[in-house]
Each structure stands twice: as structure tokens, then as C-alpha cells.
Design an enzyme around this catalytic site. Sequence first.
Site, PDB file in Angstrom:
ATOM      1  N   CYS A  44     -62.237  -8.077   4.036  1.00 12.63           N
ATOM      2  CA  CYS A  44     -61.042  -8.360   3.234  1.00 12.63           C
ATOM      3  C   CYS A  44     -60.535  -7.108   2.523  1.00 12.63           C
ATOM      4  O   CYS A  44     -59.357  -6.780   2.588  1.00 12.63           O
ATOM      5  CB  CYS A  44     -61.336  -9.465   2.229  1.00 12.63           C
ATOM      6  SG  CYS A  44     -59.904  -9.836   1.212  1.00 12.63           S
ATOM      7  N   CYS A  49     -57.394  -8.441   4.476  1.00 11.42           N
ATOM      8  CA  CYS A  49     -56.380  -8.945   3.533  1.00 11.42           C
ATOM      9  C   CYS A  49     -55.691  -7.863   2.704  1.00 11.42           C
ATOM     10  O   CYS A  49     -54.461  -7.828   2.614  1.00 11.42           O
ATOM     11  CB  CYS A  49     -57.006  -9.913   2.525  1.00 11.42           C
ATOM     12  SG  CYS A  49     -58.406 -10.848   3.116  1.00 11.42           S
ATOM     13  N   LYS A  52     -53.816  -5.021   4.751  1.00  9.04           N
ATOM     14  CA  LYS A  52     -52.721  -5.738   5.443  1.00  9.04           C
ATOM     15  C   LYS A  52     -51.594  -6.078   4.464  1.00  9.04           C
ATOM     16  O   LYS A  52     -50.436  -5.822   4.726  1.00  9.04           O
ATOM     17  CB  LYS A  52     -53.299  -7.000   6.089  1.00  9.04           C
ATOM     18  CG  LYS A  52     -52.342  -7.908   6.824  1.00  9.04           C
ATOM     19  CD  LYS A  52     -51.654  -8.950   5.981  1.00  9.04           C
ATOM     20  CE  LYS A  52     -52.502  -9.819   5.102  1.00  9.04           C
ATOM     21  NZ  LYS A  52     -53.260 -10.859   5.741  1.00  9.04           N
ATOM     22  N   TYR A 179     -52.941 -15.786  12.980  1.00  7.53           N
ATOM     23  CA  TYR A 179     -52.614 -15.121  11.711  1.00  7.53           C
ATOM     24  C   TYR A 179     -52.347 -13.623  11.912  1.00  7.53           C
ATOM     25  O   TYR A 179     -51.342 -13.090  11.478  1.00  7.53           O
ATOM     26  CB  TYR A 179     -53.809 -15.202  10.759  1.00  7.53           C
ATOM     27  CG  TYR A 179     -54.107 -16.502  10.085  1.00  7.53           C
ATOM     28  CD1 TYR A 179     -53.744 -16.712   8.762  1.00  7.53           C
ATOM     29  CD2 TYR A 179     -54.809 -17.509  10.731  1.00  7.53           C
ATOM     30  CE1 TYR A 179     -54.062 -17.888   8.103  1.00  7.53           C
ATOM     31  CE2 TYR A 179     -55.132 -18.689  10.078  1.00  7.53           C
ATOM     32  CZ  TYR A 179     -54.751 -18.873   8.763  1.00  7.53           C
ATOM     33  OH  TYR A 179     -55.065 -20.034   8.118  1.00  7.53           O
ATOM     34  N   GLU A 183     -48.714 -11.554  11.634  1.00 10.49           N
ATOM     35  CA  GLU A 183     -48.593 -10.679  10.459  1.00 10.49           C
ATOM     36  C   GLU A 183     -48.294  -9.239  10.894  1.00 10.49           C
ATOM     37  O   GLU A 183     -47.402  -8.580  10.350  1.00 10.49           O
ATOM     38  CB  GLU A 183     -49.879 -10.731   9.625  1.00 10.49           C
ATOM     39  CG  GLU A 183     -50.036 -12.073   8.883  1.00 10.49           C
ATOM     40  CD  GLU A 183     -51.318 -12.189   8.086  1.00 10.49           C
ATOM     41  OE1 GLU A 183     -52.244 -11.383   8.290  1.00 10.49           O
ATOM     42  OE2 GLU A 183     -51.399 -13.113   7.240  1.00 10.49           O
ATOM     43  N   HIS A 442     -34.697 -24.397 -12.096  1.00 11.04           N
ATOM     44  CA  HIS A 442     -33.462 -24.106 -11.382  1.00 11.04           C
ATOM     45  C   HIS A 442     -32.909 -22.752 -11.783  1.00 11.04           C
ATOM     46  O   HIS A 442     -32.938 -22.427 -12.964  1.00 11.04           O
ATOM     47  CB  HIS A 442     -32.442 -25.207 -11.720  1.00 11.04           C
ATOM     48  CG  HIS A 442     -31.193 -25.088 -10.917  1.00 11.04           C
ATOM     49  ND1 HIS A 442     -31.139 -25.365  -9.567  1.00 11.04           N
ATOM     50  CD2 HIS A 442     -29.940 -24.705 -11.276  1.00 11.04           C
ATOM     51  CE1 HIS A 442     -29.911 -25.173  -9.127  1.00 11.04           C
ATOM     52  NE2 HIS A 442     -29.172 -24.763 -10.140  1.00 11.04           N
ATOM     53  N   GLU A 447     -38.064 -25.665  -6.322  1.00  4.66           N
ATOM     54  CA  GLU A 447     -37.605 -26.954  -6.854  1.00  4.66           C
ATOM     55  C   GLU A 447     -37.308 -27.953  -5.733  1.00  4.66           C
ATOM     56  O   GLU A 447     -37.292 -29.162  -5.968  1.00  4.66           O
ATOM     57  CB  GLU A 447     -36.383 -26.781  -7.764  1.00  4.66           C
ATOM     58  CG  GLU A 447     -35.126 -26.335  -7.056  1.00  4.66           C
ATOM     59  CD  GLU A 447     -33.933 -26.174  -8.009  1.00  4.66           C
ATOM     60  OE1 GLU A 447     -33.731 -27.023  -8.881  1.00  4.66           O
ATOM     61  OE2 GLU A 447     -33.206 -25.171  -7.847  1.00  4.66           O
TER      62      GLU A 447
HETATM   63  P1  NDP Z   1     -56.737 -16.790  15.374  1.00  2.00           P
HETATM   64  O1  NDP Z   1     -57.890 -17.601  15.764  1.00  2.00           O
HETATM   65  O2  NDP Z   1     -55.893 -17.202  14.215  1.00  2.00           O
HETATM   66  O3  NDP Z   1     -55.764 -16.604  16.610  1.00  2.00           O
HETATM   67  C1  NDP Z   1     -56.236 -16.130  17.838  1.00  2.00           C
HETATM   68  C2  NDP Z   1     -55.054 -15.967  18.781  1.00  2.00           C
HETATM   69  O4  NDP Z   1     -55.520 -15.346  19.971  1.00  2.00           O
HETATM   70  C3  NDP Z   1     -54.430 -17.278  19.176  1.00  2.00           C
HETATM   71  O5  NDP Z   1     -53.050 -17.101  19.291  1.00  2.00           O
HETATM   72  C4  NDP Z   1     -55.070 -17.550  20.539  1.00  2.00           C
HETATM   73  O6  NDP Z   1     -54.262 -18.291  21.390  1.00  2.00           O
HETATM   74  C5  NDP Z   1     -55.182 -16.149  21.083  1.00  2.00           C
HETATM   75  N1  NDP Z   1     -56.228 -15.971  22.095  1.00  2.00           N
HETATM   76  C6  NDP Z   1     -57.564 -16.121  21.938  1.00  2.00           C
HETATM   77  N2  NDP Z   1     -58.208 -15.818  23.080  1.00  2.00           N
HETATM   78  C7  NDP Z   1     -57.262 -15.460  23.969  1.00  2.00           C
HETATM   79  C8  NDP Z   1     -57.298 -15.042  25.317  1.00  2.00           C
HETATM   80  N3  NDP Z   1     -58.450 -14.928  25.983  1.00  2.00           N
HETATM   81  N4  NDP Z   1     -56.131 -14.773  25.940  1.00  2.00           N
HETATM   82  C9  NDP Z   1     -54.965 -14.898  25.273  1.00  2.00           C
HETATM   83  N5  NDP Z   1     -54.856 -15.280  24.003  1.00  2.00           N
HETATM   84  C10 NDP Z   1     -55.996 -15.557  23.338  1.00  2.00           C
HETATM   85  O7  NDP Z   1     -57.333 -15.332  15.171  1.00  2.00           O
HETATM   86  P2  NDP Z   1     -56.822 -14.026  14.439  1.00  2.00           P
HETATM   87  O8  NDP Z   1     -57.412 -12.916  15.205  1.00  2.00           O
HETATM   88  O9  NDP Z   1     -55.343 -14.036  14.240  1.00  2.00           O
HETATM   89  O10 NDP Z   1     -57.474 -14.140  13.011  1.00  2.00           O
HETATM   90  C11 NDP Z   1     -58.890 -14.347  12.884  1.00  2.00           C
HETATM   91  C12 NDP Z   1     -59.201 -15.135  11.647  1.00  2.00           C
HETATM   92  O11 NDP Z   1     -58.985 -14.310  10.522  1.00  2.00           O
HETATM   93  C13 NDP Z   1     -58.314 -16.356  11.425  1.00  2.00           C
HETATM   94  O12 NDP Z   1     -58.874 -17.501  11.983  1.00  2.00           O
HETATM   95  C14 NDP Z   1     -58.220 -16.463   9.947  1.00  2.00           C
HETATM   96  O13 NDP Z   1     -59.230 -17.335   9.503  1.00  2.00           O
HETATM   97  C15 NDP Z   1     -58.509 -15.081   9.437  1.00  2.00           C
HETATM   98  N6  NDP Z   1     -57.294 -14.463   8.892  1.00  2.00           N
HETATM   99  C16 NDP Z   1     -56.672 -15.039   7.834  1.00  2.00           C
HETATM  100  C17 NDP Z   1     -55.528 -14.453   7.319  1.00  2.00           C
HETATM  101  C18 NDP Z   1     -54.835 -15.100   6.169  1.00  2.00           C
HETATM  102  O14 NDP Z   1     -55.424 -15.954   5.505  1.00  2.00           O
HETATM  103  N7  NDP Z   1     -53.573 -14.732   5.890  1.00  2.00           N
HETATM  104  C19 NDP Z   1     -54.963 -13.245   7.869  1.00  2.00           C
HETATM  105  C20 NDP Z   1     -55.684 -12.744   9.008  1.00  2.00           C
HETATM  106  C21 NDP Z   1     -56.807 -13.336   9.476  1.00  2.00           C
HETATM  107  P3  NDP Z   1     -54.164 -19.897  21.324  1.00  2.00           P
HETATM  108  O15 NDP Z   1     -53.446 -20.249  20.065  1.00  2.00           O
HETATM  109  O16 NDP Z   1     -53.393 -20.221  22.552  1.00  2.00           O
HETATM  110  O17 NDP Z   1     -55.575 -20.388  21.349  1.00  2.00           O
END
Ligand code: NDP
Length: 458
Positions: A44, A49, A52, A179, A183, A442, A447
Amino acid sequence: MASTYDFDLITIGGGSGGVRASRIAASHGAKVAVVEEDRLGGTCVLRGCVPKKLLVYGASFASDFADAAGFGWQVSAPVHDWPALIKAKNDELDRLAGIYRGMMDKAGVTVIEGRGVITGAHEVTVNGKVWTAERILIAVGGWPHIPDIPGMRDHAISSNEALDLPQRPDQIVIQGSGYIAVEFAGIFASFGVETHLVFRASQPLRGFDPDMRQGLMTAMQDRGVILHAGTNITSVASDDDKTAVSLDNGNTLRVDCVMAATGRRPNITGLGLADQGVALTDNGAIKVQDDAQTSISTIYAIGDVTDRINLTPVAIAEGHRFADHFYGQNSHPQANRPMSYTNIPSAVFSQPPIASVGLTEDEAKQQGLSIKVYVESFRAMKNTLAGRNEKSIMKLIVNAEDDKVIGAHMLGFDAPEIIQGIAIAFKAGATKADFDATIGIHPTAAEEFVTMRTPRDG
Ligand code: NDP
């Protein structure tokens, strides 16, 4: 009787969860060590976090400069200095890592530098030296996963490197639509990078409410992100001074940079778990009971390495509860408070951001609930003079049976700040009548949450 161990607790991993657990355990009188191979702070603070969000703040000036003209400002074309931003960000991370170190010293926690390997039920080995403890807590988090696509692992960066690029790329392909993908798409596009988001689903952000997903898709396109929905990468290869990314629709994108944002995996490699018989889930996460105990009674785990809800504040809450539970002699008011995994709010710092708490419309329907859905889509006041057509969307899901608000979702300016407040009402069990009885502030966007009167389907 004096303990025969070096420590009461050795925590492996100095990220948000591990630091909290160690500091609170020490404050309860435990003798604690934390083992960390990098600086203190973890994903983080050092690779997630915080850096980012600093880049998100930097990126958000782009739309402010563009919108200022509508308010009478005459702004000459702004010039951005990427290395200056990265340096400023790194200086801030140095400051924060120093604060974490100071916090550990002040709490009396011993920091052992190096990679910890569990070599016994009470033993952690670091750089060849064996340390013993009554309990071992694993808080090592997760690590980016890069898919096994030809050339991807040779050429693609992850979010770790994307936060630290020495120069701004001219073009980038980001794979995924979770996510991290959305982002970073917002960050790079705002800094003028030709940004391609390649994802296999029909909409980004699987698991989020469909109205938010559609709204973000439109907003991202309007802000210049080039979306390749329903598309996979088939191979990645060098092509002169560029990288060629081949897609399964037959197209090839030639770019400076390829980023995999395709999820994270529990960071368990080399920890010695198999030798100790620590049980894992099918996804390679550490299996734990409610009190964080693993299948080995002296070894515990919290945070992303357990792959439950992978959010920093959840890891912190798990760490705090672990420390209170085992070292607070049950005297602390939180000592026996079970960790609640329901109604955890979360936000995506996309441009514009999304935030939500509770159920999506789809989840409520899947649970067979009879629901009322309230949705407002409007142009935020700031966008009127700015000449920006982007819409904010707000949505409430209400259980028709007892009038409880069971889902709140927002896409638009300040959504994370607004939903954090709404999440408290959720914990208090607020009904739609409570929302209706609340006087709005407001003029604000927030709101709208207390003035929605007509259900969409009613
Ligand atoms: P996520 O699990 O959110 O998303 C993974 C993405 O990768 C999805 O779009 C998924 O597709 C795609 N994917 C996975 N495997 C493949 C593949 N083999 N081929 C093509 N596409 C693939 O992971 P992130 O890496 O974005 O983030 C990891 C974690 O970090 C999150 O789960 C979250 O908990 C945390 N995080 C939180 C944040 C916040 O609170 N603001 C910010 C950043 C991270 P599909 O949807 O089709 O499965």
C-alpha cells in the site's frame, strides 16, 4: 515463567497489516519482531494505494486545466515534467517509510531486515540466523500475476514498475479491467499517453454494479482511453524500438510499454509453508480460521496472503484484531469483536472514480431479494460551465421487504469521499426512510442520495 523463545511474536511482512499487528501486540506488552526484506510500508505505502493516489492527483490536473477555460481562465498549454512527478512521489514515499520505521522503534518492535523463511513451528530463519517465537504471523501480502501469454512475461511491466517509469511512454497497452487496470488507464491517458485498455469482458470492473461499469466505460472513452472490450492478447514481441502486442481480433498495437494488470497472487514463494504443512486454498492462499490461525496451531496469517477481501483497511483491521485477541488479555473493548466482512466499502480511483458499499443490483437479484432500485444520472454542476458532458451516476438498492438500503453506488467526483459516509449509515442499518428524512447539503452531488424519490422500475 520467562519465555524460552526469542520473541512472543514474529511477524513476517512489514506492510499495513503486519505493522499494525506488531505495533498493537507490542503496546499490549508482547515482545515482537517484524521481518521485512524491503523498507517498511508494504504494497500500500510503497507500491500501491499511496503512490497510485499521488499519480491520480497529478493526473487530475489535466481535466482541471481543460475545464478552467469555461470559468474564464486563459491557460496556455500546460507542460508536464514526468521525472519531476516521479521524484516528488519518491521523496514522499521515503518520508512515509521513515515514519513507519519510527513507529516500530517507538513501539519497541525489533525490525529484522531480510527474507524470513519458516523453518519450524516456532522458528523463522533470516539470512541464516534462526529466531524463535511463541507465535508466527504471516502478513506478506500479494504480488502481481502476469499471464502465461507468449512474450508477456519478457516484455510486460506490472503496477510495481508502472509507478516508477523514468520517462512517460508515448503509448501503453494495459491488459485487464480490474481496479489496477482502470486506475492506471486514467492516469496515463490524463498525462497524454495513447492508452489502450485490452480486456476480455464486455465491460470493465467485473463484480461492480452494471450501471457504474457502463458509465465508466463511456467516461473513459470520452477522456481518450481506447477500449478493446472482449479482446485477448495473443503474443507480445519486440518490434524495432517498440513492442508489438498482437490481439485475437487480428490487430497489432505498436507501443512503448505493455502493462499486465491481471490480478495479484498470494506472495508465498519461498516462505517454507509446504515443509511446515501449512494448508493452502486452491488459489494458493493461506487457509485461516476466524482467529487467523492456519492449519498449524502456532502459525497465523492476515491480509492479502489469505485472499479474502484484498484491501488495505481489511488487512489493518485483521492485524489489529489478531493483536488484541492474543495479547490484549481480552481486556480491550475490541478484543472479542469478530471481524466483519459484510458491507465493506471500496473505491476505484478511476477518472472519474467509482465507489460502492453493499450489494450490486445483480447480487441482490441473485439472492432472490425483492428490491427497489433508485438511479440518478446527471451532469455535475462543475461540468456545466466546463462544457463537459460527463455524467455522474448514483444508485441505491433497497430491500422492498424491510426498506433497508442494501446497496449504494456512485460514479463521479468525490465518490469515494461520499460513499465512506454512506457506509456508516449501512453499518447502522439505515432504511430508505432514514435516507429520505435526512436533509441534503445544497448544492452538492451527495444530496442526490437523500432526494431520490421514484424507483426505476416502479
Ligand atoms: P482484479 O482482480 O481486480 O482484476 C483482474 C483483471 O485481470 C480482471 O479484469 C480480469 O478479467 C483480468 N484477467 C485476469 N486473468 C486474466 C487473463 N489470463 N487474461 C486476461 N485477463 C485476465 O485485479 P487487479 O490486478 O486490478 O487488482 C488486484 C487487487 O488489488 C484487487 O482485487 C483489489 O483488491 C486490490 N486493489 C484495490 C484498489 C482499491 O481499493 N482502489 C486499487 C488497486 C488494487 P475478468 O474480469 O474477465 O476476470
